[in-house]
Design an enzyme around this catalytic site. Sequence first.
Site, short mmCIF file in Angstrom:
data_model
loop_
_atom_site.label_atom_id
_atom_site.label_comp_id
_atom_site.label_asym_id
_atom_site.label_seq_id
_atom_site.Cartn_x
_atom_site.Cartn_y
_atom_site.Cartn_z
CG ASP A 1 37.48 20.48 7.86
OD1 ASP A 1 38.25 21.60 8.45
OD2 ASP A 1 36.49 20.30 8.09
CE1 TYR B 1 36.19 18.93 3.05
CE2 TYR B 1 36.91 21.17 2.69
CZ TYR B 1 36.57 20.19 3.41
OH TYR B 1 36.47 20.25 5.13
CE LYS C 1 35.77 3.61 8.52
NZ LYS C 1 35.83 3.35 9.88
CG ASP D 1 38.36 22.08 13.97
OD1 ASP D 1 39.15 22.53 13.31
OD2 ASP D 1 37.02 22.53 14.30
CG ASP E 1 37.76 4.10 12.80
OD1 ASP E 1 38.69 4.09 12.29
OD2 ASP E 1 37.13 3.39 12.80
C1 IPM Z 1 39.14 24.80 7.30
C2 IPM Z 1 37.66 25.22 7.21
C3 IPM Z 1 37.36 25.09 5.91
C4 IPM Z 1 37.72 23.61 5.34
C5 IPM Z 1 35.71 25.01 5.48
C6 IPM Z 1 35.24 26.70 6.00
C7 IPM Z 1 35.42 25.15 3.96
O1 IPM Z 1 36.87 24.30 8.04
O2 IPM Z 1 39.94 25.62 6.78
O3 IPM Z 1 39.46 24.06 8.21
O4 IPM Z 1 36.77 22.63 5.77
O5 IPM Z 1 38.81 23.49 4.60
MN MN Z 2 38.09 23.25 9.43
#
Ligand code: IPM
Ligand code: MN
Length: 359
Positions: free
Chosen positions: A245, A138, A188, A249, A221
């Site tokens: 990130d 990032y 990785k 999720d 992975d």
């Molecule tokens: C998160 C989001 C952000 C990230 C995006 C919206 C830039 O997905 O906070 O998880 O990738 O950090």
């Molecule tokens: Mn995210």
Amino acid sequence: MKEWKIALVPGDGIGPEVVAEGVKVLQAIEKLDDTLSFEFERFPWGCEYYLEHQKMMADDGIEQLENFDAIYLGAVGYPGVPDHISLWDLLLKIRKGFDQYVNLRPVRLLNEELTPIKSKSEKDIDFLVIRENSEGEYAGAGDWLFKGKKEEVVLQTGVFSRKGTERIIRYAFEEARKQQKSLTSISKANALNYSMVFWDEVFEEVGKEYPDVKTESYLVDAASMFFVMQPERFEIVVTSNLFGDILTDIGAAITGGMGLATGANVNPERDYPSMFEPVHGSAPDIAGRGIANPIAAIWSVAQMLEHFGEEEWGSIVVDTIKEIIDEKKVLTPDLGGKHSTSEVGDYFVEKIAGKLHHK
Ligand code: IPM
Ligand code: MN
Ligand code: NAD
């Protein structure tokens, strides 16, 4: 009396809907505890603001936020404004501007009925992901050459500085030592032959100073597979910005979904305010209907309270979330309920008020 100044950046979509409930919770706590008070200031920044002013936040937005004790953010991004503009000019600008290089994302299952994973329970899914939050994939370094031509070339460069890599890994070792937990690094190096080889070397190197901390190192992975198949392997995890990130999720998915996952963007030196926000985005698909789950945003309030040194209140908030989930009486549709965002917030406030007698 401790007075905390909190900047509200509700943002877009369901952001304002869930932040309103978190504020309700803070206001309820303030009523219950006469040693605490919160002062809020709301900033209207986001995609609507952009459409009106051609910018995501005021020009001196970062300066305006600097003197707050914390920032409470909802979500950023909405159709109509390109995502890379809305996110880079607001959310990422704050994370980077305030050197919030630590992103703390707990992956904790509160009730086994919430996980889609067969035969896993609360004791199997309870870990903390420490995500590098300031650079890496990032960094925003790159170029777009010969745009639109047939020789078009796009570069997106990962930037892993010695300082940036070492400080996040050291932070994770300190946390593992403090909590007496194992530490897993996720990288990785087999494919990313510069950045991740470096990451692994730094992990080894810093680890020598922490012989008391048990370590593991996985490729991302395989780690993704273990998040789902054997989440009990993890206690504290440290990983890069992009991997963190994506992995968080997955962490949300195994603990009840996006409506429950929280994250703290922390500047450990406290030179700048830290920022607390749900992991989820603005959810345009459900925005404006009053059905977003506010629990992730309320959990962010717990992280904020811990950051303020109010650990007891932090635990009360998380325990109350657990009670509401266990009861299954007042929940939003994502958790199988029929209630609205604000009904969940109101119910939370009712429950927390009843509990104070035990505090
Ligand atoms: C998160 C989001 C952000 C990230 C995006 C919206 C830039 O997905 O906070 O998880 O990738 O950090
Ligand atoms: Mn995210
Ligand atoms: P999202 O997290 O907004 O939504 C993914 C799915 O989860 C959707 O189906 C949504 O309805 C559901 N969901 C999310 N939060 C929920 C909640 N509290 N209650 C119930 N359901 C919930 O991710 P997306 O759709 O990929 O992104 C939408 C926008 O948000 C994009 O502009 C994206 O860039 C942005 N985004 C912002 C942040 C942030 O501000 N931290 C994080 C992720 C995405």
